[in-house]
Design an enzyme around this catalytic site. Structure first.
Site, PDB file in Angstrom:
ATOM      1  N   GLY A 133       0.854  -1.189   0.000  1.00  0.00           N
ATOM      2  CA  GLY A 133       0.000   0.000   0.000  1.00  0.00           C
ATOM      3  C   GLY A 133       0.882   1.228   0.000  1.00  0.00           C
ATOM      4  CB  SER A 134       2.290   3.282   2.758  1.00  0.00           C
ATOM      5  OG  SER A 134       1.073   3.768   3.295  1.00  0.00           O
ATOM      6  CD1 TRP A 158      -6.485  -1.698  -0.863  1.00  0.00           C
ATOM      7  CD2 TRP A 158      -8.620  -1.238  -0.374  1.00  0.00           C
ATOM      8  NE1 TRP A 158      -6.732  -2.159   0.410  1.00  0.00           N
ATOM      9  CE2 TRP A 158      -8.043  -1.889   0.740  1.00  0.00           C
ATOM     10  CE3 TRP A 158      -9.969  -0.858  -0.309  1.00  0.00           C
ATOM     11  CZ2 TRP A 158      -8.747  -2.164   1.900  1.00  0.00           C
ATOM     12  CZ3 TRP A 158     -10.669  -1.137   0.848  1.00  0.00           C
ATOM     13  CH2 TRP A 158     -10.060  -1.778   1.944  1.00  0.00           C
ATOM     14  CD  GLU A 254       4.079  15.361  -7.221  1.00  0.00           C
ATOM     15  OE1 GLU A 254       3.900  16.286  -8.049  1.00  0.00           O
ATOM     16  OE2 GLU A 254       5.205  15.075  -6.777  1.00  0.00           O
ATOM     17  NE  ARG A 257      -0.154  11.828  -2.305  1.00  0.00           N
ATOM     18  CZ  ARG A 257       1.079  11.374  -2.268  1.00  0.00           C
ATOM     19  NH1 ARG A 257       2.092  12.172  -2.539  1.00  0.00           N
ATOM     20  NH2 ARG A 257       1.321  10.105  -1.960  1.00  0.00           N
ATOM     21  NE  ARG A 282     -32.735  19.398  19.653  1.00  0.00           N
ATOM     22  CZ  ARG A 282     -33.416  18.269  19.800  1.00  0.00           C
ATOM     23  NH1 ARG A 282     -34.236  17.857  18.838  1.00  0.00           N
ATOM     24  NH2 ARG A 282     -33.287  17.543  20.899  1.00  0.00           N
ATOM     25  CG  HIS A 352     -26.927  17.047  13.477  1.00  0.00           C
ATOM     26  ND1 HIS A 352     -26.017  17.955  12.989  1.00  0.00           N
ATOM     27  CD2 HIS A 352     -27.933  16.996  12.554  1.00  0.00           C
ATOM     28  CE1 HIS A 352     -26.433  18.416  11.823  1.00  0.00           C
ATOM     29  NE2 HIS A 352     -27.594  17.855  11.534  1.00  0.00           N
ATOM     30  CD  GLU A 377      -5.704   9.129  -4.927  1.00  0.00           C
ATOM     31  OE1 GLU A 377      -4.558   9.041  -5.390  1.00  0.00           O
ATOM     32  OE2 GLU A 377      -6.706   8.765  -5.527  1.00  0.00           O
TER      33      GLU A 377
END
Length: 395
Positions: A133-134, A158, A254, A257, A282, A352, A377
């Site tokens: 991944g990374s 992914w 890049e 991102r 509210r 909320h 990313e």
């Protein structure tokens, strides 16, 4: 990058105004039901085709809108304000198109970009694996030359749009001479028939996710899948793309991102808008909760962070438009905007109260969608690595 048309402020505003009306009229009312059912927004995607969004950053000679990066960031922001998954449908597609435009051969550009600009040919980007991944350089998917073809074996994770895509920008390792020093990692333009099976490609499973629902994120397996040598991005000749895939993919990311930063701004804006509207209507202890200083101060903090995230995102986009290096600006924008989206979505849930924990209000979706942007990313930790390396390059 400097080839992009600088949309005049008036023309850009017109594009954004049209998109904003569509988001308010169509996306906002229809997204929650589709999202909770994890159902692909077919009609919305067709309307995005009609808007030309699948060609947003594709050059005009190939039929695209050729939007500058600032305008494109604003487009992604609007889509994400309505439903962040819509931005994902175009992002993976346009990363694939960006790779072809910047690094492909003339023949590769002419073959794919005109169809991609219409959205009739959908693209996707496939780098990640189970154990990669990374650390993208650790990928194991292999492509072995066999005459005028490469035989691909491996499993990718992914992959956004993987099932519906007709072309995959696939990163695989070619175990032969590699002068680039990146262990032969090469980008292949893999043509496939949309669906679960195509040649040696199988969409082996759909990954169930807590957020970012409604579009497919899949695992894809390649078993002895054959790809012609002319589908090596940049060509397979002496000065071609063999071994350049990882460097080119990171360059395309890049710009991805900036897209994710813009998504963060859009989700943060939606969370802020929901919080303000709810705080005004509210009542508690005899007055709207917006009149209580604890809530008013929280809203002030939310607005300030949102404004900062937007400015950082546009700054990175302007640098990209000017042809400047954007690794530092894009890394900073992606880091700050994604973390801001996560913070503001939780703030909106708090404002909320119990209703924020209910699927009857959209703030719970913002809370589930935001973590994707902290991870996708390049994680926040990877952004800090990118940022610190750029800052300390001369140290």
């Amino acid at each position: 990058m400097h080839r992009h048309n600088e949309a005049t402020d008036e023309a850009a505003d017109e594009i954004i105004d049209t998109l904003r009306r569509w988001v308010d009229d169509v996306v906002v009312p229809g997204s929650s039901a589709l999202e909770l059912a994890d159902e692909y927004p077919t009609e919305m995607a067709e309307q995005m085709e009609d808007f030309g969004l699948f060609g947003a950053t594709i050059p005009e000679p190939h039929g695209g809108l050729d939007l500058d990066h600032v305008t494109y960031a604003r487009v992604i922001e609007e889509l994400s304000r309505g439903w962040m998954s819509l931005a994902g449908i175009v992002n993976s597609h346009l990363i694939c198109a960006k790779l072809i435009d910047r690094f492909g051969t003339d023949a590769q550009r002419d073959r794919s970009l005109p169809q991609m600009a219409t959205g009739k040919l959908r693209g996707c980007f496939s780098l990640s694996e189970h154990d990669s991944g990374s650390d993208a350089g650790a990928l194991r998917c292999r492509a072995v030359r066999d005459g005028d073809e490469f035989v691909i074996n491996g499993t990718k994770m992914w992959v956004t749009n993987g099932e519906r895509a007709g072309i995959v920008a696939l990163l695989a390792r070619v175990p032969e001479g590699d002068a680039s020093g990146s262990s032969g990692i090469t980008c292949f333009l893999v043509d496939k028939t949309p669906g679960k099976h195509s040649g040696g490609i199988t969409v082996s499973r759909k990954i169930d996710k807590i957020g970012y629902r409604g579009l497919e994120t899949v695992e894809m397996s390649y078993v002895d899948h054959r790809v012609p040598a002319d589908r090596v991005l940049g060509g397979d000749g002496h000065d071609g793309g063999i071994g350049n895939g990882l460097r080119w993919a990171l360059a395309a990311l890049e710009l991805g991102r900036i897209n994710v930063a813009a998504r963060g701004v859009g989700v943060a804006q939606a969370a802020y808008d929901a919080a303000v509207a709810y705080a005004k209507q509210r009542a508690a202890f005899g007055k709207p909760i917006a009149k209580h200083q604890a809530i008013a101060f929280k809203i002030a903090e939310m607005a300030t962070k949102l404004h900062a995230a937007r400015l950082m995102t546009y700054d990175a986009a302007r640098k990209a438009d000017a042809g400047e290096r954007v690794d530092l600006a894009a890394g900073m924008a992606k880091l700050f905007a994604s973390e801001t989206a996560a913070e503001l979505s939780l703030d909106a849930m708090r404002i909320h109260g119990g209703n924020g924990f209910s699927t009857e209000y959209p703030v719970e979706r913002y809370y589930r969608d935001a973590p994707l942007m902290i991870i996708g990313e390049g994680t926040s930790e990877i952004q800090k690595l990118v940022i610190s390396r750029a800052l300390l390059a001369d140290a």
